[in-house]
Design a protein around this motif. Sequence first.
Motif, PDB file in Angstrom:
ATOM      1  N   ALA A   1       6.958  -3.184   7.682  1.00  0.00           N
ATOM      2  CA  ALA A   1       6.123  -3.399   6.497  1.00  0.00           C
ATOM      3  C   ALA A   1       4.647  -3.153   6.784  1.00  0.00           C
ATOM      4  CB  ALA A   1       6.338  -4.813   5.956  1.00  0.00           C
ATOM      5  N   ASP A   2       4.202  -3.440   8.014  1.00  0.00           N
ATOM      6  CA  ASP A   2       2.767  -3.299   8.273  1.00  0.00           C
ATOM      7  C   ASP A   2       2.403  -1.934   8.890  1.00  0.00           C
ATOM      8  OD1 ASP A   2       3.829  -3.676  10.726  1.00  0.00           O
ATOM      9  OD2 ASP A   2       2.626  -5.438  11.253  1.00  0.00           O
ATOM     10  N   SER A   3       3.261  -0.944   8.661  1.00  0.00           N
ATOM     11  CA  SER A   3       2.930   0.397   9.147  1.00  0.00           C
ATOM     12  C   SER A   3       1.981   1.125   8.198  1.00  0.00           C
ATOM     13  CB  SER A   3       4.201   1.222   9.342  1.00  0.00           C
ATOM     14  OG  SER A   3       4.892   1.368   8.120  1.00  0.00           O
ATOM     15  N   ARG A   4       2.019   0.772   6.914  1.00  0.00           N
ATOM     16  CA  ARG A   4       1.125   1.367   5.923  1.00  0.00           C
ATOM     17  C   ARG A   4       0.757   0.311   4.898  1.00  0.00           C
ATOM     18  NH1 ARG A   4       1.025   5.029   8.717  1.00  0.00           N
ATOM     19  NH2 ARG A   4       0.899   7.287   8.357  1.00  0.00           N
ATOM     20  N   PHE A   5      -0.429   0.446   4.325  1.00  0.00           N
ATOM     21  CA  PHE A   5      -0.892  -0.506   3.324  1.00  0.00           C
ATOM     22  C   PHE A   5      -1.480   0.249   2.130  1.00  0.00           C
ATOM     23  CE2 PHE A   5      -0.869  -2.610   7.346  1.00  0.00           C
ATOM     24  CZ  PHE A   5      -0.470  -3.911   7.090  1.00  0.00           C
ATOM     25  N   ALA A   6      -1.608  -0.444   1.022  1.00  0.00           N
ATOM     26  CA  ALA A   6      -2.271   0.155  -0.137  1.00  0.00           C
ATOM     27  C   ALA A   6      -3.139  -0.902  -0.808  1.00  0.00           C
ATOM     28  CB  ALA A   6      -1.248   0.690  -1.128  1.00  0.00           C
ATOM     29  N   VAL A   7      -4.250  -0.466  -1.365  1.00  0.00           N
ATOM     30  CA  VAL A   7      -5.102  -1.358  -2.146  1.00  0.00           C
ATOM     31  C   VAL A   7      -4.795  -1.142  -3.623  1.00  0.00           C
ATOM     32  CG1 VAL A   7      -7.485  -1.929  -2.771  1.00  0.00           C
ATOM     33  CG2 VAL A   7      -6.934  -1.289  -0.411  1.00  0.00           C
ATOM     34  N   GLY A   8      -4.623  -2.231  -4.341  1.00  0.00           N
ATOM     35  CA  GLY A   8      -4.460  -2.158  -5.790  1.00  0.00           C
ATOM     36  C   GLY A   8      -5.610  -2.878  -6.473  1.00  0.00           C
ATOM     37  N   VAL A   9      -6.209  -2.235  -7.469  1.00  0.00           N
ATOM     38  CA  VAL A   9      -7.333  -2.832  -8.184  1.00  0.00           C
ATOM     39  C   VAL A   9      -6.998  -2.883  -9.672  1.00  0.00           C
ATOM     40  CG1 VAL A   9      -9.795  -2.655  -8.724  1.00  0.00           C
ATOM     41  CG2 VAL A   9      -8.935  -1.775  -6.532  1.00  0.00           C
TER      42      VAL A   9
END
Lengths: 399, 399
Positions: free
Chosen positions: B70-78
Amino acid sequence: MGDFNQSVILEAIRQSGEGLSRIELATATRLSAQTVTNITRRLLEGGFIREAGRTINGPGKPRVTLRLVADSRFAVGVHLDPALMTFVLLDLSGAIVRRLSVRTPAEDPHRIVEAMATTIDALIVGSGVDRSRIAGVGVAAPGPLDVEKGTVIDPPKLVGWHRVPLREVLAEATGLPVVLEKDTTSAAVGELWTRRESADDSFVFVYLGTGIGAALARDGEAVRGSTRNIGEIGHIIVDPDGPSCSCGSRGCVEVVCTPQAIVERAERAGVFGDDRRASDVATVHERFSRLCERAAECDDAAVEVLRQAAAHITVLTAALTNMLDVDRVVFGGPFWARLADVYLREIPARLDRASATRAVRTLPVDGTVVGDDVGAVGAGCVVLDSVLSPRASDLLLDS
Amino acid sequence: MGDFNQSVILEAIRQSGEGLSRIELATATRLSAQTVTNITRRLLEGGFIREAGRTINGPGKPRVTLRLVADSRFAVGVHLDPALMTFVLLDLSGAIVRRLSVRTPAEDPHRIVEAMATTIDALIVGSGVDRSRIAGVGVAAPGPLDVEKGTVIDPPKLVGWHRVPLREVLAEATGLPVVLEKDTTSAAVGELWTRRESADDSFVFVYLGTGIGAALARDGEAVRGSTRNIGEIGHIIVDPDGPSCSCGSRGCVEVVCTPQAIVERAERAGVFGDDRRASDVATVHERFSRLCERAAECDDAAVEVLRQAAAHITVLTAALTNMLDVDRVVFGGPFWARLADVYLREIPARLDRASATRAVRTLPVDGTVVGDDVGAVGAGCVVLDSVLSPRASDLLLDS
């Protein structure tokens, strides 16, 4: 048939009209030259396509143009309308080979199915086409449909319909595979067949029949919805000052935009110079035609009634385009031709003002090119789709 | 990344939650064992998945379970709302790692973009996640959008927005790829990520925010429309007796179903025991909350106002479901939680009565499982979609 790549190639040849060479086909379909050669050999052997001349383009082997053999397969399209049943025989190019229409028998649904089967027989026999070349029968009917039972759910003026498994009974009576489709969706399929703007063509089709319905095309395909009942828009409110509706609300499409509602408004406006009120279908149709003729002759009251009708149908259309975000609007159905003049003059500017996306684009508004038989033609195209097009491979033809 | 089969496998592993063996993957994706072996090797090397235990099922080699890292990629949502901006950092499983919210600065759009960039920085720094693992920023904004310019078209209370190329400016300020999506569509994407009912899941999402919008999912995917502006439903008429609207009509969603409209009706009904009229956003929000509390305490007048609001939103919902023919209805958005009790009690039966397809099916009505942050979470999921899912391969991330 049934092979996906085969359908892709056949559809590319059909859409080209003039025909394509094997090299052009490989480019258009992105299939390998070898695959195109193998599949076109099978299609030639099956008689679906033929070699139609050679083109010499500089040095090298001349290119052979492959063209659709339009009379290799046919489809029957039927439009079941409460007043009139229309029958067309289409060839594989989508052209009308023969056309018949009969009045819809009143009362007993079984008699209607019988009349349908008899007329389909007459249509085929009269055309001289061998029965083995008929791919199937498409029936366009007013929705909503019960697709599982293969029947129509309580259509207006056709009491008892929900007890008739139309698809099955007609398949048995004709010995042909039958597919049932909403008249509105059929019309959209007919439009896609006849004038596909682009591969990602997207439009809402506003169908003006005894009832008003809508259909949707996206990415060049008709969208059918999860029960094949997309486009039931009869109770969208378009006129807060409109008459009350059987649903308990007021000013719904069904009591404002239908031919009957428009005729009633014309009667109240004194367009016909009497105080009669049309009650039966035949009188409504006749008065509707007279209203449109008066408007064409610039009778002020008649023009005003139709302008108001155009304003109301714009409220509906804007609700649809703002919700659906499509590229264009297509009008059609049995009442379209008579309304086209006024509607095409009134609707585009009104629709633009009501469009949520007017800052980024305009919405072209057109009439269908298929004409009054769009329901029947479209139903036939639904069957041809299942022969030709890879997209409709999920359509179930009951035989 | 970028390989279609690779996305298919990664998405299958994500959706499984518990992980899948290579054999289960081959079955689920219909890819060959060899392809699965090759691709999972690449994914293991890239750190997107890991081996998580072995299962012995009778004789033969034990199966190795592959699970998402799960912590291999992240995304920001606004979520850009006129009153509040919400920021979430999601990991590749869609879980919220960190959350922030700040008041939306008034007046100058450039100051809003600045505040956005600063808060995104704070979110990332505070999480301790390496910037190279952030796949991008998704911004959920009230529509309509101008996708070409990457901005919002005249959102309410944010004058001057149409002159700010939000996507570009934010990409420059953060150094991250940015995708702009409607708040309503973002919410539907969040719903699909969190609770995908089935591969052909189809629903209409009714979004209850400062404005009311809709989104559509079909075949397990969000439908975006041809300008990414699907779901502009603010001027569908739901109450012929309703107040007049800026569009020239009466009783539109915008003047009947919004929190402001509901609060006005409650004020007229004397729910607050004074004759004040809320005019600013803060007072409307506060009174809206009080109204819902009163209703929860069984205050008759308050309950009646919310029941009426439920009836009106049902008129809208029925218009959408009858037009779109989907399998279920999902409600959500910032005002949903407070309305859920009354709405879930009132809407299903009313919707069933108004359904054109009630003879063939019932329409389940649910609240979204994502909660109040559905806009921000959904915007983050839009970014994760572009990493994981083959469906969203056409999304353009501007970097």
